[in-house]
Design an enzyme around this catalytic site. Structure first.
Site, mmCIF file in Angstrom:
data_model
loop_
_atom_site.group_PDB
_atom_site.id
_atom_site.type_symbol
_atom_site.label_atom_id
_atom_site.label_comp_id
_atom_site.label_asym_id
_atom_site.label_seq_id
_atom_site.Cartn_x
_atom_site.Cartn_y
_atom_site.Cartn_z
ATOM 1 N N ASP A 51 4.693 -11.661 -5.537
ATOM 2 C CA ASP A 51 3.763 -10.834 -6.135
ATOM 3 C C ASP A 51 3.791 -11.103 -7.647
ATOM 4 O O ASP A 51 2.993 -10.439 -8.412
ATOM 5 C CB ASP A 51 4.413 -9.423 -5.936
ATOM 6 C CG ASP A 51 5.785 -9.028 -6.440
ATOM 7 O OD1 ASP A 51 6.458 -10.086 -6.857
ATOM 8 O OD2 ASP A 51 6.253 -8.259 -6.190
ATOM 9 N N SER A 52 4.303 -12.313 -8.009
ATOM 10 C CA SER A 52 4.327 -12.740 -9.363
ATOM 11 C C SER A 52 2.772 -13.121 -9.489
ATOM 12 O O SER A 52 2.431 -13.476 -10.887
ATOM 13 C CB SER A 52 5.396 -13.858 -9.701
ATOM 14 O OG SER A 52 5.048 -14.849 -8.720
ATOM 15 N N ASP A 90 5.804 -12.135 -0.342
ATOM 16 C CA ASP A 90 6.283 -10.697 -0.814
ATOM 17 C C ASP A 90 5.457 -9.800 -0.265
ATOM 18 O O ASP A 90 4.289 -9.909 -0.236
ATOM 19 C CB ASP A 90 6.191 -10.650 -2.360
ATOM 20 C CG ASP A 90 7.406 -11.236 -3.158
ATOM 21 O OD1 ASP A 90 8.592 -11.703 -2.319
ATOM 22 O OD2 ASP A 90 7.273 -11.629 -4.184
ATOM 23 N N LYS A 120 9.269 -11.371 2.109
ATOM 24 C CA LYS A 120 10.585 -11.198 1.310
ATOM 25 C C LYS A 120 10.170 -9.525 0.631
ATOM 26 O O LYS A 120 9.058 -9.258 0.259
ATOM 27 C CB LYS A 120 10.669 -12.024 -0.014
ATOM 28 C CG LYS A 120 11.713 -11.899 -0.708
ATOM 29 C CD LYS A 120 11.942 -12.737 -1.921
ATOM 30 C CE LYS A 120 10.821 -12.814 -3.295
ATOM 31 N NZ LYS A 120 10.868 -11.458 -3.784
ATOM 32 N N GLU A 122 12.341 -6.346 -2.021
ATOM 33 C CA GLU A 122 13.218 -6.045 -2.929
ATOM 34 C C GLU A 122 14.028 -4.725 -2.655
ATOM 35 O O GLU A 122 13.621 -3.946 -2.061
ATOM 36 C CB GLU A 122 12.607 -6.127 -4.427
ATOM 37 C CG GLU A 122 11.941 -7.005 -4.847
ATOM 38 C CD GLU A 122 11.213 -6.906 -6.112
ATOM 39 O OE1 GLU A 122 10.419 -7.651 -6.747
ATOM 40 O OE2 GLU A 122 11.392 -5.875 -6.633
ATOM 41 N N GLU A 189 18.423 -12.826 -8.389
ATOM 42 C CA GLU A 189 17.451 -13.031 -9.801
ATOM 43 C C GLU A 189 18.257 -12.545 -10.753
ATOM 44 O O GLU A 189 18.776 -11.207 -10.968
ATOM 45 C CB GLU A 189 16.150 -12.239 -9.685
ATOM 46 C CG GLU A 189 15.294 -12.558 -10.904
ATOM 47 C CD GLU A 189 13.872 -12.189 -10.847
ATOM 48 O OE1 GLU A 189 12.966 -12.189 -11.649
ATOM 49 O OE2 GLU A 189 13.431 -11.735 -9.711
#
Length: 271
Positions: A51-52, A90, A120, A122, A189
């Site tokens: 999502d970067s 993501d 993925k 979080e 991270e």
């Protein structure tokens, strides 16, 4: 030569075997067809549609604004350019945290429409119900602990996480929980290297580090940062392998000069 260099297609099981064999796992981001083709041809083990993309492709300050539809579009593009690497996408902010049913619907869309091989997400204990529901549907999940960018407004900073004992203990507990729930791996991270080593040794699923030191089972970087397209981002953990910003701006500048001077196109470049 890599032990797995001849494998036609990398799978989640491949990554587990690489951890067992103590072969380091390589991962980079990609958001489009052309980049995916180059990254895949370079021999990368896994491609992350992070999502970067919200930052490097759309110019947002955080990852929060990107939508599921936009992430599906980027994932479709990457999948079409990938032959060998495992493609992980993501799930963006707001598509899985609040309700396990919504989380499953988001994951199914990413797999069916996006074509991802895995997703993925979080977080740890707080999203365990969503993780369980998605995995029970047969969808592979990679977890993400430490600095979780979707929670940046809660953290208030991008500094190293889990330096204090309480947060470090919670991170270890969450990593073990992700393994118990059935996740096939976890991104760590921006946490202390010693903590990342402890986590890596305490679980049987692969750890992929970004700013987490050399002891993780693998490493991931944002492609645009790694090849030097981004001049404004220079964290301690980043190693730039190219300076494309300088190369590309120089090429554009030369093109402008050649066109304005009528040097391009010349006779050999005309029909």
């Amino acid at each position: 030569m890599s032990v797995h260099s001849e494998i036609k297609k990398v799978t989640t099981e491949t990554l587990r075997k690489m951890k067992f064999d103590k072969e380091k796992i390589t991962m980079l981001t990609a958001y489009d067809f052309t980049t995916a083709k180059m990254v895949d041809a370079g021999g990368i083990d896994a491609i992350l549609i992070g999502d970067s993309a919200a930052n490097v492709m759309a110019g947002f300050e955080t990852t929060l604004p990107i939508t599921l539809d936009q992430m599906i579009y980027h994932t479709q593009s990457v999948v079409r350019g990938t032959d060998r690497a495992l493609v992980i996408a993501d799930l963006p902010f707001g598509t899985y945290q609040s309700n396990p049913d919504i989380a499953l619907e988001s994951a199914v869309r990413m797999m069916k429409e996006g074509g991802a091989h895995a997703i993925k997400i979080e977080g740890g204990k707080g999203i365990s119900k969503s993780i369980k529901k998605i995995i029970n549907a047969g969808i592979p999940i990679m977890g993400h602990l430490g600095l979780t960018p979707q929670s940046i407004y809660q953290f208030g900073t991008y500094k190293v996480r889990a330096k204090e004992e309480a947060e470090a203990e919670k991170l270890i507990s969450d990593a073990k929980l992700l393994e118990e729930l059935g996740c096939f791996g976890v991104v760590l991270e921006k946490i202390p290297a010693d903590l990342a080593k402890q986590v890596t040794e305490s679980i049987s699923i692969p750890t992929i580090g970004i700013g987490a030191g050399p002891h993780c089972d693998g490493q991931v970087l944002v492609y645009h940062d790694m090849v030097g397209m981004n001049k404004g981002f220079s964290p301690k953990f980043l190693r730039r392998y190219l300076d494309l910003y300088t190369e590309i701006t120089g090429a554009v500048s030369q093109y402008v000069k050649d066109v304005k001077s009528a040097d391009f196109p010349n006779q050999n470049e005309s029909y």
